[in-house]
Each structure stands twice: as C-alpha cells, then as structure tokens.
Design a protein around this motif. Structure first.
Motif, PDB file in Angstrom:
ATOM      1  N   TYR A 122      59.272  14.115  19.703  1.00  9.97           N
ATOM      2  CA  TYR A 122      58.765  14.028  18.096  1.00  9.97           C
ATOM      3  C   TYR A 122      59.696  14.855  17.241  1.00  9.97           C
ATOM      4  CZ  TYR A 122      55.371  13.859  14.371  1.00  9.97           C
ATOM      5  OH  TYR A 122      54.764  13.827  13.237  1.00  9.97           O
ATOM      6  N   ARG A 123      59.813  15.959  17.637  1.00 13.99           N
ATOM      7  CA  ARG A 123      60.262  16.691  16.468  1.00 13.99           C
ATOM      8  C   ARG A 123      61.902  16.495  16.786  1.00 13.99           C
ATOM      9  NH1 ARG A 123      62.102  22.586  18.604  1.00 13.99           N
ATOM     10  NH2 ARG A 123      61.597  22.670  20.980  1.00 13.99           N
ATOM     11  N   ASP A 124      62.443  16.168  17.747  1.00 19.92           N
ATOM     12  CA  ASP A 124      63.947  15.889  17.945  1.00 19.92           C
ATOM     13  C   ASP A 124      64.214  14.810  16.901  1.00 19.92           C
ATOM     14  OD1 ASP A 124      64.745  18.109  19.297  1.00 19.92           O
ATOM     15  OD2 ASP A 124      65.105  16.860  21.331  1.00 19.92           O
ATOM     16  N   GLY A 143      59.634  17.220  23.589  1.00 19.61           N
ATOM     17  CA  GLY A 143      60.013  17.287  22.393  1.00 19.61           C
ATOM     18  C   GLY A 143      60.751  16.141  21.415  1.00 19.61           C
ATOM     19  N   ARG A 184      68.731  21.246  24.016  1.00 20.62           N
ATOM     20  CA  ARG A 184      67.531  22.154  23.486  1.00 20.62           C
ATOM     21  C   ARG A 184      66.527  22.156  24.539  1.00 20.62           C
ATOM     22  NH1 ARG A 184      63.159  20.980  22.934  1.00 20.62           N
ATOM     23  NH2 ARG A 184      63.328  18.666  23.210  1.00 20.62           N
ATOM     24  N   TRP A 232      62.341  13.385  14.261  1.00 21.70           N
ATOM     25  CA  TRP A 232      62.494  13.796  12.899  1.00 21.70           C
ATOM     26  C   TRP A 232      63.826  14.605  12.493  1.00 21.70           C
ATOM     27  CZ3 TRP A 232      59.943  11.494   9.092  1.00 21.70           C
ATOM     28  CH2 TRP A 232      58.726  10.966   9.516  1.00 21.70           C
ATOM     29  N   LYS A 233      64.266  15.448  13.397  1.00 25.31           N
ATOM     30  CA  LYS A 233      65.343  16.359  13.041  1.00 25.31           C
ATOM     31  C   LYS A 233      66.467  15.754  12.905  1.00 25.31           C
ATOM     32  CE  LYS A 233      65.718  20.304  14.982  1.00 25.31           C
ATOM     33  NZ  LYS A 233      66.048  21.487  15.972  1.00 25.31           N
ATOM     34  N   PRO A 239      52.848  14.472  20.769  1.00 24.42           N
ATOM     35  CA  PRO A 239      53.960  15.233  20.966  1.00 24.42           C
ATOM     36  C   PRO A 239      53.600  15.801  22.325  1.00 24.42           C
ATOM     37  CG  PRO A 239      53.187  15.882  18.786  1.00 24.42           C
ATOM     38  CD  PRO A 239      52.107  14.856  19.354  1.00 24.42           C
ATOM     39  N   ASP A 274      53.652   9.203  18.166  1.00 20.15           N
ATOM     40  CA  ASP A 274      53.095  10.548  17.456  1.00 20.15           C
ATOM     41  C   ASP A 274      52.380  11.281  18.206  1.00 20.15           C
ATOM     42  OD1 ASP A 274      50.684   9.162  17.817  1.00 20.15           O
ATOM     43  OD2 ASP A 274      50.112   9.255  15.674  1.00 20.15           O
ATOM     44  N   HIS A 325      55.437   9.843  24.649  1.00 26.70           N
ATOM     45  CA  HIS A 325      56.742   9.472  24.861  1.00 26.70           C
ATOM     46  C   HIS A 325      56.896   8.575  25.907  1.00 26.70           C
ATOM     47  CE1 HIS A 325      60.812  11.300  25.826  1.00 26.70           C
ATOM     48  NE2 HIS A 325      60.479  10.859  27.104  1.00 26.70           N
TER      49      HIS A 325
END
Length: 311
Positions: free
Chosen positions: A261-263, A259, A147, A265-266, A255, A253, A286
């Motif tokens: 953070y969203r990875d 990415g 991604r 949760w995904k 971001p 938390d 991160h």
C-alpha cells in the motif's frame, strides 16, 4: 507446445537458460504482429501462479502475446545455487525476456509492455527505468523487496541480519549446507499458533500453502546467505528521472506487513511519468489481488484498456 494457447519455451540468460510460458491470443495467427507483455511473478513464486495463470492468461485473451517466466535460480529456470533472490538479476531476467520476445516474428518490438505482481511489480518498475523498450508499465500490489528485507524480513535490524548472512555465506563457502529459508509458516494454523497476526503473512500462507495457489515450483523459499544483495537495493531509485513511461499502480486498501500500500503511493508520487494512474481496490488486500475474482476483475478492468490504448 503445452496447449493451443500456451507455449512452453526456454531461452538463454546470462550463463543458464530461462523457462517461460507464452500465452497466446484467441485465433492466434503466426503471420500477424501482436503487442506483447512481460509478466513477472512475485518473490518465492513461479510462472504458473498469478503472473501467468491469472494476469497473463487474461491479457492474452484481450489480444496480447504474454510471456510469463520463472526467475533465474528458481522454478524451471536454470542457475546455481538455487533459490537466490537477487533484485539485480531479477530485473535482468525481465530484459532477457524482452530479448526473447523481439526475436519472435509475431511480436511487434515497438509495442512491448510489462506487468508484475508483488515483488514482481517493483522489479518491473525498476526494469522499465533502464530498458525503455518497455513502453507501458503496470504494477499489481507491487512491493519494494529492498525495503522489505531491510525492515520486516530482518526484524528491523538490517545490520544484524547482514552479519548473520555474512557468517552463513562464509560457512557455506567452507562446505556447510546451504540455508534455504521458507518465508512463510507451513500453514495458517501453525502461523497463528506461532503468534503471527499480520494479514499479509497469513494470507500469503493461505495462497501458497493450500490448493488455492500451490504449485510445485512456487517454493516460497530464499537462500539466506545471498539475501544480502537486496539490502542495498531500492526498486524506486531514480524514478524521478528515469521512469517516464505510462504507469499504472494497483493496490488494495487493506495494508499488511509487506507494504504494498505505501510502496504503491510512494512510486506513484515519485515517478516522472506524465501519464500515471493509481487504482485502489477498496476493501481488498494484497493477496486478494493475486487471484480473487472480484478484485482481479477490478484490476484488469483498468489495466487492459491502459495497455490497449498505449500499445
């Protein structure tokens, strides 16, 4: 033997040798059987950085045998040309690390877990889908490199990037010099001067380009012409079916552009694992989770019992 607690080893990979450090528990006894963990480093990193000296060392102190290895084509591991970042081979590297572990008389082959940081976290998740010798998985601020390269690393124009990679690979096949790119600016100051504002890029530079985290093999480099291999790859493909092991995902938390953070949760949402947890390190980023004492302690306070109870 590098020290009484770290053994430097090599073992056969596909057509070259992999280099790794084995972190041993306190009062290590060759005659006993220990649970083991494979620790996978970030993109552009090496075994002497966060995967080994932070998470590997901490898990070893808690009674695990931990193997932290250098990716193929990178660090002290073999493979040519250098600096290839191919997700399929990175995942294969984890399998070869397990192959080595199961030959060790002091490793319990039925109690093997895996942990990874940044790109290594997502590689670890993908490895667990197709190698169920991995019984427990922890991802520390994991990033799906497929991604990322389709988005930020290609300026959100992956087709144009593929065209450029193809032209460069053709040129190299005809004898041109390899184009090894540095993923980061040479310093935080130079990054800011160039207009970089993203927290992940600036904090990565602070980690990799200063005494804080810099190591001889932490090259932060990639062979541009071979990056096309990552364009069609997805770390989380088939997670809904194949990722059934206990899973812990740790994210900060704050971001950033990489990415995590969203990875995080995904994959937490998509994984078929019935036993899964997500840990959000509030107020941390991160790169804080690479080596900053407080967020690392928070991550380990969750990850250590997670491994102990399931291995």
């Amino acid at each position: 033997m590098a020290s009484d607690k770290i053994r430097s080893v090599t073992y056969r990979n596909l057509g070259w040798d992999s280099a790794a450090d084995i972190h041993l528990p306190p009062n290590f006894d060759e005659t006993k059987k220990y649970p083991a963990i494979v620790s996978t480093h970030p993109i552009g990193s090496c075994k002497e950085q966060t995967s080994g000296n932070v998470y590997g060392a901490a898990l070893a102190k808690e009674g695990f045998v931990v193997i932290a290895f250098d990716a193929s084509f990178q660090g002290a591991s073999g493979g040519e040309p250098r600096f290839i970042e191919d997700p399929s081979i990175r995942v294969s590297d984890i399998r070869f690390a397990i192959d080595y572990l199961v030959t060790l008389p002091y490793v319990d082959a039925d109690r093997i877990g895996a942990i990874g940081v940044c790109g290594g976290g997502a590689y670890t998740i993908h490895a667990a889908m197709t190698d169920h010798r991995i019984k427990v998985v922890t991802s520390i601020t994991g990033v799906n490199f497929g991604r990322l390269i389709r988005e930020g690393f290609s300026n959100f124009d992956p087709v144009a990037a593929l065209e450029a990679m193809g032209k460069q690979r053709t040129a190299e096949a005809r004898g041109a010099e390899r184009n090894v790119i540095d993923y980061l600016p040479p310093s935080v100051e130079e990054g800011k001067k160039a207009g970089v504002t993203d927290i992940d890029v600036l904090e990565a530079t602070d980690y990799y380009k200063t005494a804080r985290g810099q190591q001889p093999h932490g090259a932060t480099s990639g062979l541009f012409s071979f990056n096309s291999a990552a364009m069609g790859w997805d770390a989380f493909l088939h997670a809904e079916v194949l990722l059934t092991q206990p899973l812990m995902v740790v994210i900060g938390d704050k971001p950033g552009g990489f990415g995590a953070y969203r990875d995080g949760w995904k994959i937490y949402g998509r994984a078929a694992s019935k036993d899964k947890q997500i840990v959000v390190a509030e107020g941390w980023s991160h790169y804080d989770l690479y080596d900053r004492p407080e967020p690392v302690a928070l991550a380990l306070a969750k990850a250590i019992p997670f491994f102990k109870e399931r291995l």
